[in-house]
Design an enzyme around this catalytic site. Sequence first.
Site, PDB file in Angstrom:
ATOM      1  N   GLU A 125      61.776 -44.827 -18.191  1.00 30.12           N
ATOM      2  CA  GLU A 125      61.012 -43.927 -16.853  1.00 30.12           C
ATOM      3  C   GLU A 125      60.845 -42.528 -17.406  1.00 30.12           C
ATOM      4  O   GLU A 125      60.032 -41.962 -16.782  1.00 30.12           O
ATOM      5  CB  GLU A 125      62.348 -43.922 -15.873  1.00 30.12           C
ATOM      6  CG  GLU A 125      62.564 -45.366 -15.326  1.00 30.12           C
ATOM      7  CD  GLU A 125      61.317 -45.839 -14.574  1.00 30.12           C
ATOM      8  OE1 GLU A 125      60.835 -45.256 -13.839  1.00 30.12           O
ATOM      9  OE2 GLU A 125      61.246 -47.136 -14.512  1.00 30.12           O
ATOM     10  N   HIS A 159      59.556 -41.272 -20.187  1.00 28.27           N
ATOM     11  CA  HIS A 159      58.452 -41.256 -20.790  1.00 28.27           C
ATOM     12  C   HIS A 159      57.254 -41.532 -19.642  1.00 28.27           C
ATOM     13  O   HIS A 159      56.295 -40.961 -19.538  1.00 28.27           O
ATOM     14  CB  HIS A 159      58.138 -42.487 -21.811  1.00 28.27           C
ATOM     15  CG  HIS A 159      59.119 -42.134 -23.104  1.00 28.27           C
ATOM     16  ND1 HIS A 159      59.918 -43.247 -23.331  1.00 28.27           N
ATOM     17  CD2 HIS A 159      59.154 -41.417 -23.845  1.00 28.27           C
ATOM     18  CE1 HIS A 159      60.663 -42.717 -24.589  1.00 28.27           C
ATOM     19  NE2 HIS A 159      60.199 -41.616 -24.768  1.00 28.27           N
ATOM     20  N   ARG A 168      67.861 -43.334 -26.761  1.00 28.09           N
ATOM     21  CA  ARG A 168      68.931 -43.596 -27.142  1.00 28.09           C
ATOM     22  C   ARG A 168      70.072 -44.072 -26.542  1.00 28.09           C
ATOM     23  O   ARG A 168      71.094 -44.788 -26.804  1.00 28.09           O
ATOM     24  CB  ARG A 168      69.599 -42.063 -27.768  1.00 28.09           C
ATOM     25  CG  ARG A 168      68.777 -41.832 -29.202  1.00 28.09           C
ATOM     26  CD  ARG A 168      69.848 -40.354 -29.599  1.00 28.09           C
ATOM     27  NE  ARG A 168      69.432 -40.664 -31.026  1.00 28.09           N
ATOM     28  CZ  ARG A 168      68.384 -39.753 -31.303  1.00 28.09           C
ATOM     29  NH1 ARG A 168      67.889 -38.988 -30.728  1.00 28.09           N
ATOM     30  NH2 ARG A 168      67.965 -39.422 -32.710  1.00 28.09           N
TER      31      ARG A 168
HETATM   32  P1  AMP Z   1      61.002 -39.398 -27.656  1.00 25.26           P
HETATM   33  O1  AMP Z   1      60.190 -40.693 -27.540  1.00 25.26           O
HETATM   34  O2  AMP Z   1      62.439 -39.518 -27.394  1.00 25.26           O
HETATM   35  O3  AMP Z   1      60.509 -38.432 -28.733  1.00 25.26           O
HETATM   36  O4  AMP Z   1      60.553 -38.432 -26.354  1.00 25.26           O
HETATM   37  C1  AMP Z   1      58.919 -38.333 -26.145  1.00 25.26           C
HETATM   38  C2  AMP Z   1      58.698 -37.372 -25.088  1.00 25.26           C
HETATM   39  O5  AMP Z   1      59.316 -37.890 -23.842  1.00 25.26           O
HETATM   40  C3  AMP Z   1      59.215 -35.964 -25.364  1.00 25.26           C
HETATM   41  O6  AMP Z   1      58.390 -35.142 -25.050  1.00 25.26           O
HETATM   42  C4  AMP Z   1      60.472 -36.159 -24.856  1.00 25.26           C
HETATM   43  O7  AMP Z   1      60.893 -34.772 -24.309  1.00 25.26           O
HETATM   44  C5  AMP Z   1      59.948 -36.943 -23.435  1.00 25.26           C
HETATM   45  N1  AMP Z   1      61.307 -37.361 -22.639  1.00 25.26           N
HETATM   46  C6  AMP Z   1      62.253 -38.207 -23.415  1.00 25.26           C
HETATM   47  N2  AMP Z   1      63.209 -38.390 -22.284  1.00 25.26           N
HETATM   48  C7  AMP Z   1      62.672 -37.878 -21.133  1.00 25.26           C
HETATM   49  C8  AMP Z   1      63.281 -37.462 -19.684  1.00 25.26           C
HETATM   50  N3  AMP Z   1      64.433 -38.143 -19.567  1.00 25.26           N
HETATM   51  N4  AMP Z   1      62.515 -36.738 -19.054  1.00 25.26           N
HETATM   52  C9  AMP Z   1      61.430 -36.118 -19.453  1.00 25.26           C
HETATM   53  N5  AMP Z   1      60.991 -36.269 -20.448  1.00 25.26           N
HETATM   54  C10 AMP Z   1      61.481 -36.825 -21.410  1.00 25.26           C
END
Ligand code: AMP
Length: 281
Positions: free
Chosen positions: A34, A36, A188
């Site tokens: 959610e 993303h 995670r």
């Molecule tokens: P990741 O796949 O964890 O590298 O995250 C990809 C993008 O999604 C990054 O810009 C993160 O900051 C953003 N993101 C991950 N989790 C959240 C969340 N709970 N709320 C808002 N953005 C998120």
Amino acid sequence: MVINSKSSLQETLEIAKNEGKTIGLVPTMGALHEGHLSLINFAYSHCDIVVVSIFVNPTQFNNSSDLEKYPRNVIKDAEFLKAHNEKTIVFTPEVEDIYDDKVEAESFEFGNFVNHMEGEFRTGHFDGVGSVLKRLFDIIKPHKAFFGEKDYQQLRVVKKLVEITEQDVDIIGCPTSRNEFGLAQSSRNFRLSEAELKEAELIYEALMKAKHMFGKNSIESIENEVEQMFKSNPHFDLEYFSIVKENDLIPTKTKDSNYNYRAFIAAFLGEVRLIDNMALN
Ligand code: AMP
């Protein structure tokens, strides 16, 4: 639509750009959730076309077991996006599409703020983040790129990156998406059991505690309180809790009413490392 070749993505986007359409990029490492989705929806409110890249970037992991255990399931991710936003373009490059034959991070001068928090505890992490994003921006040439405040230090690194590399892309921060109990959504979290997911709410509780205490208490006493909260939970191992001024992101012990402050936490719940942060005033 899933595209895994650089050239067909570029062809598709070229046509769209020639039609005057704006391109938004949401870079991710997959295991979509959610959080993303909130970025993707935000991106659609600013852009005609949204590209979601899914790439588990090897150069940003300082711990090989963390890289190995990072959840990957591109088919499930593609289904997730199809169900929520069918028109999204999913780009799933291979390591060589991004790095050719040299899988190494470049070194960037982001400034002093990367020597703290994530930069301090994950050596080389932000150089890895900068390396992959510089390449993704080069390939995709988006008008705008969207990043979550969940990774607030990273958001600021990316703003600095485009300044250093002079890439013509607007970096837009999006609010953290949380579940009904305040837990920030994260890939995670997929590695946590039901019981651990419940325990993970301690991170949000600690940040809320810091926020409530901030007006009337010293930074030192807030830190003590939060450290105590983690000490009383045997499953958690607090890596850092820091309060920083939002303008420089350097941990501080003093408060000045002219500035905005933010609290940051990184903690291990079992083997899973979780991070979160919150504005305090
Ligand atoms: P990741 O796949 O964890 O590298 O995250 C990809 C993008 O999604 C990054 O810009 C993160 O900051 C953003 N993101 C991950 N989790 C959240 C969340 N709970 N709320 C808002 N953005 C998120």
